[in-house]
Every structure is written in C-alpha cells, then in structure tokens.
Write a protein that holds these residues in place. Structure first.
Motif, PDB file in Angstrom:
ATOM      1  N   GLY A  22       0.826  -1.200   0.000  1.00 43.73           N
ATOM      2  CA  GLY A  22       0.000   0.000   0.000  1.00 43.73           C
ATOM      3  C   GLY A  22       0.859   1.247   0.000  1.00 43.73           C
ATOM      4  N   GLY A  55      -9.726  -0.133  -3.985  1.00 41.95           N
ATOM      5  CA  GLY A  55      -8.849  -1.309  -4.047  1.00 41.95           C
ATOM      6  C   GLY A  55      -9.495  -2.600  -3.592  1.00 41.95           C
ATOM      7  N   ARG A  87      -7.608   4.555   2.215  1.00 44.84           N
ATOM      8  CA  ARG A  87      -7.591   3.917   0.902  1.00 44.84           C
ATOM      9  C   ARG A  87      -6.452   2.907   0.805  1.00 44.84           C
ATOM     10  NH1 ARG A  87      -6.271   7.431  -4.407  1.00 44.84           N
ATOM     11  NH2 ARG A  87      -4.227   7.410  -3.406  1.00 44.84           N
ATOM     12  N   ALA A  88      -5.286   3.305   1.337  1.00 44.49           N
ATOM     13  CA  ALA A  88      -4.127   2.422   1.247  1.00 44.49           C
ATOM     14  C   ALA A  88      -4.280   1.211   2.167  1.00 44.49           C
ATOM     15  CB  ALA A  88      -2.863   3.197   1.579  1.00 44.49           C
ATOM     16  N   PRO A 129      -7.104  -2.642   1.313  1.00 47.41           N
ATOM     17  CA  PRO A 129      -6.848  -4.016   0.837  1.00 47.41           C
ATOM     18  C   PRO A 129      -5.963  -4.832   1.797  1.00 47.41           C
ATOM     19  CG  PRO A 129      -6.140  -2.365  -0.774  1.00 47.41           C
ATOM     20  CD  PRO A 129      -6.333  -1.667   0.532  1.00 47.41           C
TER      21      PRO A 129
END
Lengths: 537, 383
Positions: free
Chosen positions: B89, B110, B153-154, B157
């Motif tokens: 990430g 993601g 966001r990073a 996943p």
C-alpha cells in the motif's frame, strides 16, 4: 469565427474582500452590456413583428430539416475532432514521439485559420481539376469523392476544431498527477484498468469541454458551410435575409441558432468547471513518457497526415493560386486595397476594444463579485454567439432604431469591437493583477501624483496587456467574415469579403492575394498565442 | 493479512543499486523491515529514500540486487512483479486521491472485488474518523481529512506493507503533530508493517520503531531511535539527528581523553582504534557552572546564542580560542543569556567516538561543534 478564450478564463482571480465597484465602472459595464444586448433584443422584436405568424417558418418541415442537418453536423464534427484531437494530445504530452513540440504546435496551428479559408483551399485542391484531384488521379485513384456536401464539410470543420480538443485535453493531461495512476496500480489494478478507472474519468470532462467548443464552432460556422454547399441554420439565415422578402423569418432562425449556441456555451461552462475540480492539485512530478518503440512510425504518420490536411493543403493551394495569378498578371491593387480597408476597420476596432478593456479589466480583476462575474459572462457570451446571428441583430437594430447608423463603418467597427472585447479584457487580466491598489498607494507615498502614478507605474505595467489585447482584436477583425459581409457599407471590401466573392464565383486567381494575406495573418495569430503561453506547449 | 509473527521480515532489500541516467540514487543498499514494525527512512532530499519506496512498490526496477516483500521475491535487475500484484500500500506525498471519486469510492477502490467491501469501507472510514464524510468529494475536504482518506484507501486491501512518502509534509505544524499520533496509533493497533520516508528527524524519532539514516544513496545506520541518538554510527548521523558537539579526543583502551576530561566509550564494534578520534558530546552531557573559574570547570566560556524551545534551553558557548559548544542549561541556570561568562563540566556519561577509519563524512576538526544545521533547536532532541 474563432473561439480562444478558453485558457484565459482559467486564470484565478485575486482573492480579496468584496468591494463595491465605483459607479463609473459599473456605468461603463452597463453601457457595454446594453450595446451588446439591445441588438439581440431587437432580433426578438423583429421576429415577432408580424405577430405570432412570424414564428410559423420555425414549424415548416424545411426548418426541421435544417435543425437536423445542423445538429448532425455538430455531432459529426465532435466525433471527428475528438477522434483525432485526443490521440494527438496524448502523443504530444505523454509519449516520446520524436519532435513532440513541433507536432504539438502543428496540431494547434489551425486554430487561427478561418474556416472559410480552409474550406476554400479544400475546394481549390479537391474540386474537379484541383491539384490534389489531379495528383490522386495520377496515382490511380478511380474517383475522388466530392469535397462538397456533408462529408467535405465534416472533414473541414473537424480539421478546424481539432485544436480545441487538443488544447483542452493537453491541459488536463499535463495537470494530471502521475501518482494518481500509481495509486491505482498499488491498489491492485493492472496498467489498463488503472488508466480506465483513474485517468480516463479525470480527462473526460476536459475532452468534453473541448468537444462542446468544437460543436459550437461547427453549428455557428457560416463561411465553410456556405463554400462547401452544406445547408445549415447559418446558411439559411443568410439566404432568408438576402434573397427573401420575409426578413422576420431570418430573425426567427437567427434566434433559434442563438439559443442552440447559448445552450452549448452554458454546457461548456459547466463541464469546464467540473474539469477544473477534477484536477485540484498541480502536477508534482513529470511522468515517465510512454515509449512508443516501433509504434512511433504510425504515430508520426498520423500526426503528419493531419498536419498535411489542415496546414499543408491550404499553404500549397494558396501558393499555387499565387503563382498562377502572378503569371496571369492579376491586379495586385485589389488585394492591397482590401488589405488597407481591412486594416482601417480592424485597427479601429482594436483601439476601441483596448480603450474599453482597461476599465473592464479593472472591474473584473479588482472588484470580484456579482457585477464583474456578470460582465465577464456577458462578454464571453457575445463572443460565442454565432457571427451570423449577431450580424443580423445589428442590421435589424440599426434599421429599426438608429437608421443613421445602418450600414455605416461606425456600426461595423462597434460590432467587431464588442464581439472580440473579451480577448482584450483577457489579455489585460494578468498585467492588471500586478496593478494592485497597494502598488498605486506605494507610488503615491513615494511622492508621485495621480498622473505621475499613471505614467510611471500603471501604464508600464499594463503595456504588454495593451499590446497583446490590441493585436488579438486586430487579427480577429482582419479575419472576420459574417459581420463584415452583412454590415459593411456598400463599396467597402475587406480581405474576407474579397475572398468570399472569389469563392462564390470559384475565381481562384482573384482569391490568391487575399487568401495569402489571410493565411499570413492566421499564422501570426498562432505564433502570438503560443508565445503568450495561452496554449501550453 | 495475517497478523505477522515477530521476527518475520516484511521487506528486504538485498544489495540493491539504482541509478537514474548518471545519478546514483541507491548504492548497494541492504535493508530489512521486521513485520509489524515501523521503519523511518531519514535523510536530506536527494538521499535516495523515496527511491527505496518506489523500488518496493514496483514503480522502479533495481539495476542490481533483489527486493522481497513478505518473503516473496518481487524484483531484481532482470524482472519484477508489477505494482498491482505486490500487496504493497502507498500513501503518496501529494496524496493522489482520485479527484473524480467520492471519499467512499476512493477508499473502496482497491477492494471492490471483496465480498464485504461495503463493510470494510465503513470500518476504515470509522477508523480514520470520517464516518460521515463518505459522499463528499476530495476537493471539499481539508488537508488533514484528505490525508486520512489517503491512509484509509491504502489500508483497505490489507496490504502486507504500507509505504508512506513524506505523508505529513503538506500539513501545517499543529495538524502534523496531531496526525502523527493518530496514524501511529492506527498502524500500531493493526500491527501494520510500514516504511515511511521523512526528512524531519522529530517525525522519524517519534513515530518509528527503527530509523534508517540515509545519505547520498547509502544507508549509514539502522537502529531504534534511542540508539541512533545515543550511539550514532558516523559523525554525519550524530549531527543529522539531534544537536552534536564533536570534540577532538585521544582514545586508548576504550576511554576518550577530551579537553573536558576522560569519557568512557560505549563498547561494541563501532568503537574506534586507539589514537586520534572525534568524541560525541551531546548538550545534555554537560553541566553549566556559573563560576567560570571553579575547580571542576574547563575554562571560561562566553554565551553567544540562546535557544528556547519550551521544555529546554540550549546555549551556544565560545571559548577564548574560538571553539564553540552547544550546552543544555539546566533549571538552575535558565536565567543565563548573551554576554554571560560561564564554565562547563562533563557529567558522568558514556558516549561514542569516531576514529579515522570510516570517517569519510567526518566533520572537520577545525569546526568541532556542529553548525546550526545540526542544531535545529526545535527538533534538536527527541521529545
């Protein structure tokens, strides 16, 4: 007509607390607004002159046909301009295409070439016995398709409008942060998926704005469609006005075209604001250019074909006409006379525009708020109105309200000034930002009187803007066709009308000198735009 | 992501080199990130720290050496795993939020294929304190909020490793301090392996489990923050992190003989051979004596500069022979200022010294005290 205020509007205004603009400034802005709007109101008045019957022509099947043909042309030009313009922009910004800068300049250069000149050159090249026809036939082409009609018109207007899409798309691609694409990759998308989900959606509004400008240009165009004999609302307005007894019919059609144009201007403004929001941060890092490898040959070929069509054909055609005309001893005086008249006309308009632009730019830059926004929008709208509609509006206004001005040089100069005023206001924007009230106060505190301040501070700061503003209006005025055609006093002929007459009679040799002069003027315009950085190369 | 066992390696760079055209960005760098910990890459701009991130994330390929993520090989000079398949990430320096997507869609970008992506998105928005802001667009958010979106966001996943590139550089001082604490807490709780790049030593020392100090494409030292501060490996590290006085000394038998007295040296392989050396003396290693000529004093010193940073006061002193020294003023001598004349004596400490060997970046002996660049008082010592 040319539309090139797109980048000028992107300059951010100085943020300061809203101040009430001085009354004289507001009065002047009001006067300009009145001068621009009253003729348009008159168009409406004239259309309903004969009661509601006047709108009857709008309901005729013929009108519906014209609407369909105009809209079809607009859509086809969007496809053509986007289909070519987006790849050209991408090649110029994101790849290692050899001589990118040159190709980029060639891609936007047609911006300043008036459509009627391009159309006429295409007729000269592709008409039966034209040089391209001869060339193609000698190469074994069985039949060269006619340049007249829908196909030729779409081709010529697409070539003329590709620059709008290229400029808009380039700007978006250049502002695009490569980190956005990398973020998509790091979140699990492959190169294509990353481009589709993270790059394309950011570029689309910019492409859309360019496409809408191309469409606006196409439906407003009068010169090229007339020369290439494709009937649209614009040509119908002209023939209704010239060759029919029913002039209110022309007014009704002009209103119709005007509303289409304003709708597009409104849509373009909305899309462009979205495009601006989509790229809030500047670019932090220059992305690694895409390596074309062997694909660079097809890429060069593609760029070269487009440049040949949009620039090569007019240049060669006009050079051939010139050679032909000189051999046959065509009178040079006609061309020079037309140049002189054009210069007087456009020069006066340029001076008047700059005189009006200084206070207007002062209003727009130093008093941001409702009034200045309104003024700016109005100036842009007048600029974007189809020339033929504006011309007709001025005709009806002068005839109806001030007959003394009908078909006078003064009315024509005023019309040209108002139409291109936005260019000189735009050119003065940057310099005007530097003339802040603080600068003036500093000069006053150092012992200069008001006149001294004007001489030693204000004017030197504004000079580049004044020169550029005047030049832009001058060049636009020299190329202006529909206004000149309808408003010029009898006996006055300009470069544009000379060319128009020659085109009507397909008298190529006579067109040579005005065409060559107009082409030269066009290239000066392009050079100026690139040098002033209004087109980012 | 399974919760990593201690001792597992999340990222390994093995003798990695990378040059851009002729500029060497990384020169034979080996580095390890222990799973579940945070490593700070600290160094001046152009030292190659961002290049490390780009090699780990897959946007650059090494010219030599190998890169591993969670024990899997991901890159060498001949081939590499593309970024999207690395489970790494990234929080970008300029955030790079997708401007056309809402906060929610940015976070969900993601993980759209996950069955419970809606639930996971909610969870992350909650985690970063943006639960109510899902429908908003990035440009409607403040800088700090955008920062949180980028982090969420990073993290969505569940990457094996999170990389942060100067993550707080665009924020103002107050927001930076607050977010540092928050981000550290979030990453700690998730036992998230992370590498972050910074040129701010305060940021590196407060946030990281280990700090790698880099200079000109080389890693000079990797160690916990306290060790970096107390036992720097080179004079450069000593002056880059905290305020350092490097004074000439004679080393024999593990003891440095300095102008201020004899100082025992910390044992270990870094200890210099007998002979000439530079001895590191931190400002807090000294005591200020108001009587310049007292029995314990090392000569008379003039106060020539005074830096107040809230919790402490640093005084710059100058001896009659021109030598300069940064010294911390204890609570009893806070009134001292420019023009006062004082004495100094060394506390009972252990420190390090740098011998001739390996001192390619040694500070010259004629300017023993580090200049202001090493003595930025606001971040001079770990807080």
């Amino acid at each position: 007509m040319t539309i090139l205020a797109t980048t000028q509007r992107a300059i951010p205004r100085v943020s300061s607390r809203p101040t009430r603009p001085p009354i004289p400034l507001l009065l002047l802005a009001g006067l300009v607004a009145l001068l621009a709007l009253v003729p348009l109101v008159y168009l409406f008045v004239r259309a309903i002159d004969g009661g509601l019957d006047a709108f009857a022509p709008l309901l005729r099947p013929r009108t519906l046909e014209l609407i369909v043909s105009t809209v079809t042309l607009g859509l086809a030009v969007i496809i053509g301009a986007v289909g070519v313009g987006v790849p050209l922009a991408w090649l110029g910004v994101r790849t290692d295409l050899p001589a990118r800068r040159v190709w980029s300049i060639l891609a936007i250069a047609p911006l300043a070439v008036p459509s009627y000149l391009l159309a006429f050159a295409f007729v000269g090249a592709f008409a039966p016995r034209g040089w391209m026809t001869t060339l193609l036939e000698s190469l074994g082409a069985a039949m060269v398709p006619s340049v007249y009609g829908f196909g030729g018109t779409v081709l010529v207007l697409s070539l003329a409008t590709i620059p709008y899409v290229v400029i808009s798309t380039r700007a978006a691609l250049m502002r695009l942060d490569p980190a956005t694409e990398e973020a998509a990759r790091s979140l699990g998308r492959g190169p294509w998926a990353a481009a589709r989900t993270a790059v394309v959606p950011v570029i689309v509004p910019a492409v859309g704005a360019g496409a809408l400008l191309a469409c606006l240009y196409a439906i407003s165009d009068f010169g090229a469609v007339s020369i290439l004999r494709y009937d649209t609302l614009a040509t119908a307005i002209y023939s209704q006005y010239r060759f029919s007894f029913d002039r209110s019919g022309a007014a009704a059609l002009a209103l119709l075209l005007l509303s289409f144009a304003l709708l597009l201007v409104w849509a373009e403004g909305r899309v462009r604001r979205r495009a601006a929001l989509a790229t809030p941060h500047g670019r932090k890092r220059v992305p690694e250019p895409v390596k074309l490898g062997h694909w660079r040959w097809p890429a060069i070929a593609f760029s070269a074909v487009i440049a040949t069509l949009s620039l090569g054909i007019p240049v060669v055609t006009i050079a051939l006409w010139l050679g032909d005309g000189l051999m046959r001893g065509v009178e040079l005086e006609v061309g020079l006379e037309a140049l002189r008249d054009s210069l007087v006309l456009a020069g006066s308009a340029a001076l008047l525009a700059v005189v009006l632009a200084v206070p207007l730019a002062h209003l727009v830059v130093h008093f941001p708020g409702r009034w200045s926004t309104l003024t700016e929008r109005l100036l842009y709208a007048v600029y974007a109105i189809p020339g033929i509609s504006l011309a007709l509006a001025v005709v009806f206004f002068t005839l109806g309200a001030v007959p003394a001005l009908y078909q006078t040089l003064f009315a024509l100069i005023l019309a040209i000034t108002l139409r291109y005023l936005v260019q000189s206001v735009g050119a003065l924007r940057g310099p005007m930002l530097q003339v802040s009230p603080r600068t003036v106060e500093a000069a006053r505190s150092l012992g200069e009187g008001p006149v001294g301040v004007l001489r030693s501070v204000t004017l030197p700061l504004l000079r580049p803007g004044l020169v550029a503003g005047a030049t832009l209006v001058l060049l636009s005025g020299l190329k202006e066709l529909p206004l000149t055609l309808l408003l010029a006093p009898p006996g006055t002929s300009t470069l544009a009308t000379e060319l128009w007459d020659a085109a009507r009679e397909a008298f190529y040799a006579q067109a040579a000198i005005p065409a060559a002069l107009l082409l030269g003027i066009s290239f000066i315009s392009v050079g100026l735009l690139v040098r002033r950085g209004e087109v980012e190369i | 992501m399974t919760v990593p066992r201690t001792g597992e390696v999340a990222v390994r760079l093995d003798e990695v080199s990378k040059a851009f055209d002729d500029v060497v960005a990384l020169d034979d760098v080996s580095l390890e990130l222990e799973a579940g910990t945070m490593l700070a890459l600290l160094g001046p701009s152009g030292c190659g720290k961002t290049t490390v991130l780009r090699l780990v994330s897959g946007f650059e390929q090494p010219d030599a050496g190998n890169v591993e993520v969670s024990g899997r090989w991901v890159a060498s000079a001949t081939s590499m795993v593309p970024p999207e398949r690395r489970r790494v990430g990234l929080v970008f320096q300029d955030l790079a939020l997708f401007p056309h997507l809402s906060v929610r869609d940015n976070v969900a970008y993601g993980i759209r294929r996950d069955r419970d992506h809606a639930g996971r998105t909610d969870e992350l928005l909650e985690l970063v304190g943006l639960a109510g802001d899902g429908p908003r667009m990035p440009h409607q958010l403040s800088g700090g909020m955008q920062q949180r979106v980028a982090l969420a966001r990073a993290l969505a996943p569940r990457p094996d490793v999170l990389l942060l590139d100067e993550p707080f550089s665009s924020l103002d001082q107050a927001m930076r301090t607050q977010l540092r604490v928050e981000v550290r807490q979030i990453l700690r709780e998730a036992r998230q392996s992370a590498i972050f790049v910074t040129h701010d030593q305060g940021e590196a020392l407060t946030m990281a489990d280990k700090v790698a100090v880099m200079k000109r494409g080389r890693v000079l030292q990797v160690a916990p923050p306290e060790v970096i501060y107390a036992e720097p490996a080179t004079p450069y590290v000593a002056t880059f992190v905290g305020v350092a006085n490097l004074v000439p000394a004679e080393v024999s038998d593990g003891v440095a003989d300095t102008p201020f007295g004899r100082v025992p040296l910390i044992g270990g392989e870094g200890r210099p051979d007998d002979g000439h050396a530079l001895c590191l003396l931190r400002p807090e290693h000294f005591t200020i004596l108001e009587a310049p000529d007292g029995p314990a004093s090392s000569g008379g010193w003039d106060v020539i500069d005074r830096r107040f940073s809230g919790s402490e006061i640093l005084l710059e002193l100058r001896a009659s022979d021109g030598q300069r020294l940064w010294v911390e003023a204890g609570s009893r001598v806070r009134h001292l200022g420019l023009g006062d004349r004082v004495g100094v004596s060394l506390r009972d400490i252990e420190t390090v010294a740098f011998g001739r060997r390996g001192s390619t970046d040694a500070v010259s002996l004629s300017a023993p005290a580090s200049g202001p660049e090493g003595a930025t008082a606001q971040t001079g010592t770990p807080r």
